[in-house]
Design an enzyme around this catalytic site. Structure first.
Site, mmCIF file in Angstrom:
data_model
loop_
_atom_site.group_PDB
_atom_site.id
_atom_site.type_symbol
_atom_site.label_atom_id
_atom_site.label_comp_id
_atom_site.label_asym_id
_atom_site.label_seq_id
_atom_site.Cartn_x
_atom_site.Cartn_y
_atom_site.Cartn_z
ATOM 1 N N ASP A 214 0.893 -1.235 -0.204
ATOM 2 C CA ASP A 214 -0.045 -0.052 -0.103
ATOM 3 C C ASP A 214 0.743 1.422 0.052
ATOM 4 O O ASP A 214 0.593 2.364 0.704
ATOM 5 C CB ASP A 214 -0.830 0.091 1.355
ATOM 6 C CG ASP A 214 -2.258 1.063 0.988
ATOM 7 O OD1 ASP A 214 -2.560 1.344 -0.252
ATOM 8 O OD2 ASP A 214 -2.778 1.246 1.975
ATOM 9 N N LYS A 216 2.231 4.833 -0.969
ATOM 10 C CA LYS A 216 1.476 5.866 -1.382
ATOM 11 C C LYS A 216 1.837 7.164 -0.548
ATOM 12 O O LYS A 216 2.212 6.887 0.570
ATOM 13 C CB LYS A 216 -0.083 5.783 -1.811
ATOM 14 C CG LYS A 216 -0.771 5.489 -0.351
ATOM 15 C CD LYS A 216 -2.247 5.159 -0.569
ATOM 16 C CE LYS A 216 -3.147 4.810 0.712
ATOM 17 N NZ LYS A 216 -4.454 4.760 0.477
ATOM 18 N N ASN A 219 0.578 7.415 3.234
ATOM 19 C CA ASN A 219 1.044 6.417 4.007
ATOM 20 C C ASN A 219 2.599 6.736 4.668
ATOM 21 O O ASN A 219 3.263 5.827 5.226
ATOM 22 C CB ASN A 219 1.024 4.938 3.703
ATOM 23 C CG ASN A 219 -0.620 4.577 3.634
ATOM 24 O OD1 ASN A 219 -1.170 5.010 4.352
ATOM 25 N ND2 ASN A 219 -1.074 3.311 3.154
ATOM 26 N N ASP A 232 1.019 2.348 8.724
ATOM 27 C CA ASP A 232 -0.370 1.694 8.206
ATOM 28 C C ASP A 232 0.138 0.252 7.508
ATOM 29 O O ASP A 232 0.290 0.474 6.114
ATOM 30 C CB ASP A 232 -1.204 2.617 7.393
ATOM 31 C CG ASP A 232 -2.495 2.086 7.414
ATOM 32 O OD1 ASP A 232 -2.698 0.623 7.690
ATOM 33 O OD2 ASP A 232 -3.421 2.714 6.770
ATOM 34 N N THR A 250 -4.233 0.892 -3.496
ATOM 35 C CA THR A 250 -5.089 2.006 -3.957
ATOM 36 C C THR A 250 -4.954 1.746 -5.387
ATOM 37 O O THR A 250 -3.941 1.712 -6.172
ATOM 38 C CB THR A 250 -4.182 3.353 -3.433
ATOM 39 O OG1 THR A 250 -4.325 3.093 -1.964
ATOM 40 C CG2 THR A 250 -4.968 4.529 -3.637
#
Length: 404
Positions: A214, A216, A219, A232, A250
């Protein structure tokens, strides 16, 4: 810690007076156990009050140690929610809320001991079928605790209703906010942040066999000294050399193999890293549309368009990372992360100095103090309506939370 408590519980002192019989111990085993637990709790709070002073980058070997032997990342049997003052909500999710908290302790300097406390209600975790994700997150964070660019889970604990992860607080807020304000980062800023992320991925993939899944800007937080901290870990999973099939992440950052559901591993993070470098330099990701299905079509096609102002070495790096064929993807080919570190775009990076946090970050947040929250949004207070974690749920699920 458990051994220490065990030792205290089974240690009986005897009178050394000249031949005088020893006084019988009038305290019950339960009272002695409570006393030992209280002392252990005080020891843990004392360590937390001094934690900021003892922080230093651990070597990869030290980070890789068993969490129960490290100074951070352990499961605490003594900490309680009541040991902390809840100051402000830093973020919310469907089944979790992150608070800025202060350690409640009279010792000198303890008022500056602030942390982020992630609180997950057991009943919500179960209802939303997140038990496995939450366990993965806790165990991955324990395994990586101490890495200079990953949020440090200082300890985890639980009570009847909730699970807790005590994390270091990053007062700078999200990289996403700085990127939106600046519109795009210049090349040296992008290289600095990208290089710290390379060190994160190198450790996760090659030491722990973990796919983060994840990556991005939302985060990635900035700490008080201007360094990155990846947060996260809800989608993180120990995959090692196996493949997994869960669709998560995402849309703009998903790798083609995730969209095609052909099985994926750690290579997904190198794809997302290429997207992230592009977004740092350009201000938006390369594949985007209002309709997520159109984004997926663009990703699977994998045709990148570069602005003319982007340097040739940046284009070459991004093209190597955002390669649809995983067997040819930079970071996943022979050499692994070292092949990324050796790329000409990173020619000015001193990797050892960077790991030791000795390189000045391009953005150092201006802070009024350790508990400054100006870089975080305001959130609605928690709803008072709560489903009870009853005996039936407890009997079925409590064993799944033993790691906490």
């Amino acid at each position: 810690m458990a051994a220490k408590i065990h030792q205290m519980l089974h240690h009986h002192s005897s009178s050394k007076d000249s031949g005088a019989p020893s006084e019988p111990d009038s305290t019950s085993p339960f009272e002695r156990q409570d006393s030992a637990m209280d002392r252990a709790r005080e020891d843990e709070k004392r360590a937390l009050a001094q934690w900021e002073d003892k922080q230093r980058p651990m070597s990869p070997g030290e980070v890789h140690m068993d969490p129960e032997r490290k100074a951070v990342g352990h499961s605490s049997r003594t900490l309680r929610k009541q040991d902390f003052e809840l100051i402000k909500t830093l973020g919310t999710g469907t089944f979790a809320r992150v608070w800025l908290v202060r350690l409640l302790d009279d010792r000198k300097g303890a008022q500056d001991s602030v942390f982020a406390l992630k609180i997950l209600r057991k009943v919500d975790v179960i209802r939303l079928k997140q038990v496995e994700h939450v366990r993965n997150e806790r165990n991955v964070l324990a395994a990586v605790a101490g890495h200079p660019f990953i949020t440090t889970m200082v300890a985890s604990f639980q009570d009847h209703d909730s699970l807790y992860m005590l994390l270091d607080y990053c007062p700078g807020g999200e990289v996403f906010s700085y990127l939106r304000r600046a519109r795009r980062f210049n090349e040296p800023t992008s290289q600095f942040y990208a290089a710290e992320i390379v060190l994160i991925l190198e450790y996760l993939h090659e030491k722990e066999g973990v796919a983060y899944r994840d990556l991005k800007p939302e985060n990635i937080l900035i700490d008080a000294e201007g360094h990155l901290k990846l947060v996260d870990f809800g989608f993180a999973k120990k995959v090692e050399n196996r493949e997994t099939y869960t669709l998560c992440g995402t849309p703009e950052y998903l790798a083609p193999e995730v969209i095609r559901n052909t099985g994926h591993g750690t290579a997904v993070d190198w794809w997302a890293f290429g997207i992230l470098v592009y977004e740092f330099l350009v201000g938006q990701p390369p594949f985007w549309d209002q309709n997520p299905m159109k984004i997926y079509e663009q990703i699977v096609e994998g045709r990148l368009r570069f602005p003319s102002a982007m340097s040739s070495s940046a284009r070459d790096l991004i093209s190597g990372l955002c390669t649809v064929d995983t067997s040819k993807r930079l970071g996943n080919i022979q050499g692994g992360a070292q092949a990324v570190k050796s790329h000409p775009w990173f020619a000015n990076i001193d990797w050892d100095q960077l790991y030791q946090r000795k390189v000045q970050g391009p953005i150092v947040p201006h802070l009024r103090g350790p508990a400054d929250t100006r870089n975080f949004d305001e959130y609605e207070p928690e709803s008072g309506e709560r489903e009870a974690y009853g005996e039936e749920l407890r009997a079925k699920w409590e064993g799944f939370f033993d790691d906490f």
